[in-house]
Design a protein around this motif. Structure first.
Motif, PDB file in Angstrom:
ATOM      1  N   THR A   7     -12.280  -1.621  11.628  1.00 44.83           N
ATOM      2  CA  THR A   7     -11.600  -2.777  11.058  1.00 44.83           C
ATOM      3  C   THR A   7     -10.959  -3.590  12.165  1.00 44.83           C
ATOM      4  O   THR A   7     -10.801  -3.129  13.289  1.00 44.83           O
ATOM      5  N   ALA A   8     -10.564  -4.792  11.822  1.00 44.60           N
ATOM      6  CA  ALA A   8      -9.906  -5.666  12.787  1.00 44.60           C
ATOM      7  C   ALA A   8      -8.458  -5.245  13.009  1.00 44.60           C
ATOM      8  O   ALA A   8      -7.851  -5.608  14.005  1.00 44.60           O
ATOM      9  N   LEU A   9      -7.897  -4.495  12.055  1.00 45.80           N
ATOM     10  CA  LEU A   9      -6.509  -4.071  12.172  1.00 45.80           C
ATOM     11  C   LEU A   9      -6.418  -2.822  13.036  1.00 45.80           C
ATOM     12  O   LEU A   9      -7.029  -1.812  12.727  1.00 45.80           O
ATOM     13  N   THR A  10      -5.658  -2.888  14.097  1.00 49.35           N
ATOM     14  CA  THR A  10      -5.567  -1.741  14.998  1.00 49.35           C
ATOM     15  C   THR A  10      -4.142  -1.251  15.169  1.00 49.35           C
ATOM     16  O   THR A  10      -3.886  -0.366  15.962  1.00 49.35           O
ATOM     17  N   GLY A  11      -3.193  -1.819  14.420  1.00 47.61           N
ATOM     18  CA  GLY A  11      -1.794  -1.426  14.527  1.00 47.61           C
ATOM     19  C   GLY A  11      -1.541  -0.121  13.807  1.00 47.61           C
ATOM     20  O   GLY A  11      -2.450   0.510  13.259  1.00 47.61           O
ATOM     21  N   PRO A  12      -0.281   0.304  13.798  1.00 44.71           N
ATOM     22  CA  PRO A  12       0.061   1.553  13.112  1.00 44.71           C
ATOM     23  C   PRO A  12      -0.145   1.429  11.605  1.00 44.71           C
ATOM     24  O   PRO A  12      -0.068   0.344  11.033  1.00 44.71           O
ATOM     25  N   ILE A  13      -0.421   2.542  10.976  1.00 44.78           N
ATOM     26  CA  ILE A  13      -0.618   2.584   9.527  1.00 44.78           C
ATOM     27  C   ILE A  13       0.729   2.351   8.855  1.00 44.78           C
ATOM     28  O   ILE A  13       1.731   2.972   9.216  1.00 44.78           O
ATOM     29  N   ASN A  14       0.755   1.446   7.876  1.00 46.28           N
ATOM     30  CA  ASN A  14       2.023   1.205   7.193  1.00 46.28           C
ATOM     31  C   ASN A  14       2.291   2.307   6.174  1.00 46.28           C
ATOM     32  O   ASN A  14       1.441   3.155   5.904  1.00 46.28           O
ATOM     33  N   GLU A  15       3.463   2.294   5.591  1.00 39.37           N
ATOM     34  CA  GLU A  15       3.893   3.366   4.698  1.00 39.37           C
ATOM     35  C   GLU A  15       2.969   3.527   3.495  1.00 39.37           C
ATOM     36  O   GLU A  15       2.625   4.643   3.110  1.00 39.37           O
ATOM     37  N   LEU A  16       2.542   2.422   2.896  1.00 38.00           N
ATOM     38  CA  LEU A  16       1.667   2.487   1.730  1.00 38.00           C
ATOM     39  C   LEU A  16       0.340   3.161   2.082  1.00 38.00           C
ATOM     40  O   LEU A  16      -0.123   4.043   1.362  1.00 38.00           O
ATOM     41  N   GLU A  17      -0.254   2.744   3.197  1.00 36.40           N
ATOM     42  CA  GLU A  17      -1.523   3.352   3.606  1.00 36.40           C
ATOM     43  C   GLU A  17      -1.357   4.841   3.878  1.00 36.40           C
ATOM     44  O   GLU A  17      -2.215   5.646   3.515  1.00 36.40           O
ATOM     45  N   GLN A  18      -0.247   5.226   4.493  1.00 36.37           N
ATOM     46  CA  GLN A  18      -0.016   6.636   4.786  1.00 36.37           C
ATOM     47  C   GLN A  18       0.148   7.442   3.504  1.00 36.37           C
ATOM     48  O   GLN A  18      -0.365   8.555   3.396  1.00 36.37           O
ATOM     49  N   ARG A  19       0.834   6.871   2.511  1.00 33.14           N
ATOM     50  CA  ARG A  19       1.001   7.568   1.231  1.00 33.14           C
ATOM     51  C   ARG A  19      -0.350   7.773   0.553  1.00 33.14           C
ATOM     52  O   ARG A  19      -0.605   8.820  -0.050  1.00 33.14           O
ATOM     53  N   ILE A  20      -1.225   6.773   0.641  1.00 33.86           N
ATOM     54  CA  ILE A  20      -2.566   6.902   0.055  1.00 33.86           C
ATOM     55  C   ILE A  20      -3.352   7.980   0.786  1.00 33.86           C
ATOM     56  O   ILE A  20      -3.983   8.835   0.163  1.00 33.86           O
ATOM     57  N   PRO A  41     -20.563   3.646 -13.459  1.00 31.38           N
ATOM     58  CA  PRO A  41     -21.802   2.931 -13.116  1.00 31.38           C
ATOM     59  C   PRO A  41     -22.453   3.578 -11.898  1.00 31.38           C
ATOM     60  O   PRO A  41     -21.764   4.179 -11.071  1.00 31.38           O
ATOM     61  N   ILE A  42     -23.770   3.439 -11.783  1.00 29.71           N
ATOM     62  CA  ILE A  42     -24.466   4.081 -10.666  1.00 29.71           C
ATOM     63  C   ILE A  42     -23.934   3.587  -9.327  1.00 29.71           C
ATOM     64  O   ILE A  42     -23.810   4.347  -8.388  1.00 29.71           O
ATOM     65  N   TYR A  43     -23.597   2.308  -9.242  1.00 28.24           N
ATOM     66  CA  TYR A  43     -22.861   1.842  -8.075  1.00 28.24           C
ATOM     67  C   TYR A  43     -22.118   0.568  -8.406  1.00 28.24           C
ATOM     68  O   TYR A  43     -22.549  -0.221  -9.235  1.00 28.24           O
ATOM     69  N   THR A  44     -20.967   0.453  -7.806  1.00 29.44           N
ATOM     70  CA  THR A  44     -20.076  -0.666  -8.098  1.00 29.44           C
ATOM     71  C   THR A  44     -19.079  -0.797  -6.952  1.00 29.44           C
ATOM     72  O   THR A  44     -18.997   0.081  -6.102  1.00 29.44           O
ATOM     73  N   SER A  45     -18.364  -1.875  -6.938  1.00 28.40           N
ATOM     74  CA  SER A  45     -17.275  -2.015  -5.966  1.00 28.40           C
ATOM     75  C   SER A  45     -16.098  -2.687  -6.651  1.00 28.40           C
ATOM     76  O   SER A  45     -16.260  -3.407  -7.634  1.00 28.40           O
ATOM     77  N   VAL A  46     -14.919  -2.411  -6.134  1.00 29.36           N
ATOM     78  CA  VAL A  46     -13.698  -3.014  -6.657  1.00 29.36           C
ATOM     79  C   VAL A  46     -12.981  -3.680  -5.496  1.00 29.36           C
ATOM     80  O   VAL A  46     -12.730  -3.055  -4.473  1.00 29.36           O
ATOM     81  N   ASP A  47     -12.694  -4.967  -5.653  1.00 27.49           N
ATOM     82  CA  ASP A  47     -11.916  -5.689  -4.649  1.00 27.49           C
ATOM     83  C   ASP A  47     -10.445  -5.397  -4.904  1.00 27.49           C
ATOM     84  O   ASP A  47      -9.968  -5.512  -6.035  1.00 27.49           O
ATOM     85  N   ILE A  48      -9.736  -5.019  -3.851  1.00 24.92           N
ATOM     86  CA  ILE A  48      -8.332  -4.648  -3.960  1.00 24.92           C
ATOM     87  C   ILE A  48      -7.512  -5.533  -3.044  1.00 24.92           C
ATOM     88  O   ILE A  48      -7.891  -5.784  -1.905  1.00 24.92           O
ATOM     89  N   ARG A  49      -6.385  -6.006  -3.542  1.00 23.86           N
ATOM     90  CA  ARG A  49      -5.457  -6.788  -2.737  1.00 23.86           C
ATOM     91  C   ARG A  49      -4.291  -5.895  -2.346  1.00 23.86           C
ATOM     92  O   ARG A  49      -3.745  -5.161  -3.169  1.00 23.86           O
ATOM     93  N   ASN A  50      -3.921  -5.959  -1.081  1.00 26.35           N
ATOM     94  CA  ASN A  50      -2.831  -5.162  -0.547  1.00 26.35           C
ATOM     95  C   ASN A  50      -1.649  -6.096  -0.287  1.00 26.35           C
ATOM     96  O   ASN A  50      -1.704  -6.950   0.588  1.00 26.35           O
ATOM     97  N   ALA A  51      -0.574  -5.925  -1.054  1.00 31.10           N
ATOM     98  CA  ALA A  51       0.624  -6.739  -0.883  1.00 31.10           C
ATOM     99  C   ALA A  51       1.613  -6.081   0.079  1.00 31.10           C
ATOM    100  O   ALA A  51       2.713  -6.566   0.255  1.00 31.10           O
ATOM    101  N   GLY A  52       1.225  -4.958   0.669  1.00 33.58           N
ATOM    102  CA  GLY A  52       2.115  -4.271   1.592  1.00 33.58           C
ATOM    103  C   GLY A  52       2.969  -3.223   0.917  1.00 33.58           C
ATOM    104  O   GLY A  52       3.328  -2.231   1.521  1.00 33.58           O
ATOM    105  N   PHE A  53       3.290  -3.420  -0.360  1.00 38.37           N
ATOM    106  CA  PHE A  53       4.091  -2.455  -1.107  1.00 38.37           C
ATOM    107  C   PHE A  53       3.386  -1.997  -2.379  1.00 38.37           C
ATOM    108  O   PHE A  53       3.838  -1.080  -3.062  1.00 38.37           O
ATOM    109  N   LYS A  54       2.271  -2.658  -2.703  1.00 37.81           N
ATOM    110  CA  LYS A  54       1.476  -2.254  -3.859  1.00 37.81           C
ATOM    111  C   LYS A  54       0.035  -2.690  -3.642  1.00 37.81           C
ATOM    112  O   LYS A  54      -0.249  -3.607  -2.872  1.00 37.81           O
ATOM    113  N   LEU A  55      -0.868  -2.012  -4.331  1.00 37.38           N
ATOM    114  CA  LEU A  55      -2.288  -2.370  -4.345  1.00 37.38           C
ATOM    115  C   LEU A  55      -2.635  -2.811  -5.755  1.00 37.38           C
ATOM    116  O   LEU A  55      -2.135  -2.253  -6.727  1.00 37.38           O
ATOM    117  N   ALA A  56      -3.509  -3.799  -5.868  1.00 37.67           N
ATOM    118  CA  ALA A  56      -3.924  -4.273  -7.182  1.00 37.67           C
ATOM    119  C   ALA A  56      -5.423  -4.548  -7.195  1.00 37.67           C
ATOM    120  O   ALA A  56      -5.927  -5.247  -6.325  1.00 37.67           O
TER     121      ALA A  56
END
Length: 119
Positions: A7-20, A41-56
């Motif tokens: 990924t393009a992000l190379t900084g430290p993992i934030n708290e939300l990502e670490q909890r996941i 479904p045999i295959y699918t994808s879900v787009d998720i938005r990361n607000a930094g404190f929640k995922l949707a």
């Protein structure tokens, strides 16, 4: 073997990502239990938005693209996953038919379909 995506992000993992990441076994268990009751479904994808404190979840795609982004190292995993999904849904299947759009000039879509055919 778990794929490691670049990924393009190379900084430290934030708290939300670490909890996941810390909750991955519980999350995987939940999915496995749900899939025992409901066939996904045999295959699918879900787009998720990361607000930094929640995922949707914001969008679900039943026929997602992106297969063209798989690295050569990930191809065997994709083949194995596809075989397992097809055998579970239709164990007697011998052939698959891919019907792509015939009106596109999108080269990413065409390389996506080509990769899906290889899988």
């Amino acid at each position: 073997m778990v794929p490691h995506l670049v990924t393009a992000l190379t900084g430290p993992i934030n708290e939300l990502e670490q909890r996941i990441l810390d909750s991955m076994p519980a999350i995987e268990r939940w999915f496995r239990l749900e899939w025992m009751e409901h066939t996904p479904p045999i295959y699918t994808s879900v787009d998720i938005r990361n607000a930094g404190f929640k995922l949707a979840p914001v969008d679900t795609n039943l026929y997602p693209g992106g297969w063209n982004n798989l690295t050569p190292e990930m191809l065997p995993l994709a083949v194995q996953a596809a075989q397992a999904a097809i055998e579970k849904i239709c164990p007697e299947a011998k052939n698959l038919l891919i019907i792509p759009e015939n009106h596109t000039r999108n080269t990413f879509y065409l390389t996506n379909v080509a990769q899906l055919q290889r899988i």
